[in-house]
Design an enzyme around this catalytic site. Structure first.
Site, PDB file in Angstrom:
ATOM      1  N   ASP A   1      -9.209 -45.729  -0.260  1.00 17.83           N
ATOM      2  CA  ASP A   1      -8.059 -46.073   0.583  1.00 17.83           C
ATOM      3  C   ASP A   1      -7.169 -44.841   0.767  1.00 17.83           C
ATOM      4  O   ASP A   1      -7.681 -43.725   0.844  1.00 17.83           O
ATOM      5  CB  ASP A   1      -7.316 -47.247  -0.089  1.00 17.83           C
ATOM      6  CG  ASP A   1      -6.629 -48.151   0.912  1.00 17.83           C
ATOM      7  OD1 ASP A   1      -5.550 -47.755   1.390  1.00 17.83           O
ATOM      8  OD2 ASP A   1      -7.165 -49.229   1.225  1.00 17.83           O
TER       9      ASP A   1
ATOM     10  N   ASP B   1      -9.144 -36.889  -4.171  1.00 14.31           N
ATOM     11  CA  ASP B   1      -8.594 -36.958  -2.817  1.00 14.31           C
ATOM     12  C   ASP B   1      -9.571 -36.285  -1.857  1.00 14.31           C
ATOM     13  O   ASP B   1      -9.542 -35.065  -1.693  1.00 14.31           O
ATOM     14  CB  ASP B   1      -7.229 -36.258  -2.783  1.00 14.31           C
ATOM     15  CG  ASP B   1      -6.656 -36.178  -1.376  1.00 14.31           C
ATOM     16  OD1 ASP B   1      -7.251 -36.774  -0.445  1.00 14.31           O
ATOM     17  OD2 ASP B   1      -5.609 -35.520  -1.199  1.00 14.31           O
TER      18      ASP B   1
ATOM     19  N   ASP C   1      -5.920 -34.546  -6.684  1.00 13.66           N
ATOM     20  CA  ASP C   1      -4.848 -35.530  -6.906  1.00 13.66           C
ATOM     21  C   ASP C   1      -4.848 -36.639  -5.842  1.00 13.66           C
ATOM     22  O   ASP C   1      -4.437 -36.405  -4.713  1.00 13.66           O
ATOM     23  CB  ASP C   1      -3.496 -34.794  -6.890  1.00 13.66           C
ATOM     24  CG  ASP C   1      -2.342 -35.729  -7.168  1.00 13.66           C
ATOM     25  OD1 ASP C   1      -2.575 -36.934  -7.399  1.00 13.66           O
ATOM     26  OD2 ASP C   1      -1.194 -35.246  -7.160  1.00 13.66           O
TER      27      ASP C   1
ATOM     28  N   HIS D   1      -0.567 -48.388   1.368  1.00 14.43           N
ATOM     29  CA  HIS D   1      -1.680 -49.320   1.503  1.00 14.43           C
ATOM     30  C   HIS D   1      -2.577 -49.329   0.261  1.00 14.43           C
ATOM     31  O   HIS D   1      -2.907 -50.389  -0.281  1.00 14.43           O
ATOM     32  CB  HIS D   1      -2.474 -48.918   2.753  1.00 14.43           C
ATOM     33  CG  HIS D   1      -3.451 -49.932   3.239  1.00 14.43           C
ATOM     34  ND1 HIS D   1      -4.737 -49.995   2.757  1.00 14.43           N
ATOM     35  CD2 HIS D   1      -3.350 -50.897   4.171  1.00 14.43           C
ATOM     36  CE1 HIS D   1      -5.378 -50.970   3.379  1.00 14.43           C
ATOM     37  NE2 HIS D   1      -4.565 -51.536   4.250  1.00 14.43           N
TER      38      HIS D   1
ATOM     39  N   VAL E   1     -27.267 -55.577   4.840  1.00 13.77           N
ATOM     40  CA  VAL E   1     -26.874 -54.874   3.624  1.00 13.77           C
ATOM     41  C   VAL E   1     -26.608 -55.945   2.560  1.00 13.77           C
ATOM     42  O   VAL E   1     -25.536 -56.521   2.476  1.00 13.77           O
ATOM     43  CB  VAL E   1     -25.617 -54.008   3.838  1.00 13.77           C
ATOM     44  CG1 VAL E   1     -25.341 -53.154   2.613  1.00 13.77           C
ATOM     45  CG2 VAL E   1     -25.776 -53.128   5.068  1.00 13.77           C
TER      46      VAL E   1
ATOM     47  N   SER F   1      -7.262 -56.486   4.559  1.00  8.81           N
ATOM     48  CA  SER F   1      -7.081 -55.400   3.583  1.00  8.81           C
ATOM     49  C   SER F   1      -6.666 -55.919   2.225  1.00  8.81           C
ATOM     50  O   SER F   1      -6.999 -55.318   1.206  1.00  8.81           O
ATOM     51  CB  SER F   1      -5.987 -54.439   4.056  1.00  8.81           C
ATOM     52  OG  SER F   1      -6.462 -53.567   5.028  1.00  8.81           O
TER      53      SER F   1
END
Ligand SMILES: [Ca+2]
Ligand SMILES: [Ca+2]
Length: 407
Positions: A124, A165, A172, A179, A302, A353
């Protein structure tokens, strides 16, 4: 004014479309790709290399001629946040009360099946790992020494403590948005002091993978890299509240980048990791998207993917939620969900979400109860409350129920 206009023109010319500048090369042969890899993936005998190169440049030409295939790295996006559909009174309630916690009877769930020992990766915008309710819930790479510039555990990533990241290409994964922190809280947050809000699997650990950067967009290849990182570093559930529609991009779904994503999800499945994906917020039927397919939630065939629709406190489908009797596995609370936001805050958000990490957390509880991945997914579906309202909306025919699931 004139100066300003010229400056704007130059800025326009010199600002390339970032998404057209990153490419996925399949089996590059020549020297052009050497030393340029942002990511490298090996699937069977095929090697994929992601590189940056200006469109229409000699370098791009070289890369094209010396590769089996070359396609643009595709943009991915978060589900846009949904405005709460409630009136002012309900809105005030949702600030102070987490209805989903009552609805799914968190307090009656077996305490020993709380997700202990299960790592859930949140792919995310990153996670505020300093949030009071999350600080003890984070996965930590204990074999890595922080901030010494060395990849101590030799997993290919320097100083990766909480995850990575990928959007910023640094160690970091602090949330650059809210979100990802909200999703992480839905999974594992310790109880709030001012409300009943809390995570569904408080024994689970959160691995923070930032694949969505500025303006809530990112690259498909960063998601693929995030999936690999998650699986290779022990995550057994992957929570994915991002997506892309074909019509939003310039690529063809038969292209290598779709294949790359499918292979990554299959790889996760082969390691016993469950890939949980949001159904999306466009009120669309995912069973009928042949003209404009969506990935990952809309990908067919899948078997290790769980696709999640959003339900309301009245146990009906949220008006924004996508659905699909074949394609969407199950539904879960996803409207006005009170959870963590950066800076020790708690806020309600709505969307598939939010339903997605709830299912990811529920599955983590199932795994901690000793279920296999397959058994957990099957039982979650079987124990969902089927009703006529949901019969043509999701495969399970209803929303999750955690008491029978963990019984
Ligand atoms: Ca490392
Ligand atoms: Ca280190």
């Amino acid at each position: 004014m004139k100066v300003c206009f010229v400056w704007m023109l130059l800025a326009g010319l010199s600002a390339p479309n970032a998404f057209a500048e990153r490419w996925i090369l399949k089996n590059p042969r020549g020297p052009a790709a050497e030393g340029r890899a942002i990511h490298e993936f090996q699937f069977g005998s095929d090697r994929y290399v992601v590189v940056q190169a200006p469109r229409f440049s000699p370098l791009a030409m070289d890369l094209q001629f010396s590769s089996e295939a070359m396609v643009p790295d595709a943009p991915i996006e978060l589900m846009p946040r949904q405005e709460a559909q409630t009136n002012a009174q309900n809105d005030a309630d949702s600030q102070s009360r987490a209805w989903h916690v009552d609805f799914l009877q968190y307090k009656n769930l077996p305490a020993q099946k709380n997700g202990q020992g299960v790592i859930v990766a949140v792919l995310d915008t990153g996670v505020d790992y300093n949030h009071k309710a999350l600080v003890d819930k984070m996965w930590k790479n204990t074999k890595e020494i922080p901030a010494n510039g060395i990849d101590d555990d030799a997993n290919g990533f320097i100083d990766d403590i909480y995850g990575y990241d990928f959007a910023g290409n640094k160690s970091d994964p602090m949330d650059g948005d809210a979100h990802g922190t909200h999703c992480a809280g839905v999974i594992a947050a310790a109880p709030a002091t001012s409300s009943n809000a809390q995570g569904v699997a408080q024994g689970a650990k959160i691995m923070a993978l930032r694949i969505i950067g500025e303006e809530q967009t990112g690259f498909l290849s960063d998601a693929v890299a995030g999936i690999h990182y998650a699986v290779d570093n022990g995550a057994k559930v992957l929570s994915n509240s991002w997506r892309i529609y074909k019509s939003w991009s310039s690529f063809d779904p038969s292209d290598e980048n779709f294949k790359l994503l499918k292979q990554a999800i299959d790889y996760a499945g082969s390691k016993g990791a469950i890939f949980v994906a949001a159904a999306g917020n466009e009120t669309a039927n995912l069973d009928d998207r042949s003209g404009d397919p969506m990935v990952p939630g809309g990908m067919e065939g899948v078997s290790t993917m769980v696709v999640v629709a959003a339900s309301t406190s009245k146990d009906i489908i949220a008006d924004f939620s996508n659905y699909g009797q074949k394609q969407v596995t199950v539904a879960a609370p996803g409207e006005d969900i009170l959870s963590t936001v950066p800076g020790n805050g708690w806020e309600p958000m709505s969307g598939t979400s939010m339903a997605t990490p709830l299912v990811a957390g529920a599955l983590a509880r199932g795994l901690s109860a000793g279920m296999s991945s397959e058994a957990a997914v099957k039982k979650l579906q079987e124990t969902s409350a089927s009703s006529n309202a949901w019969a043509d909306k999701v495969q399970a025919g209803g929303t999750v129920r955690l008491l029978p699931f963990l019984r």
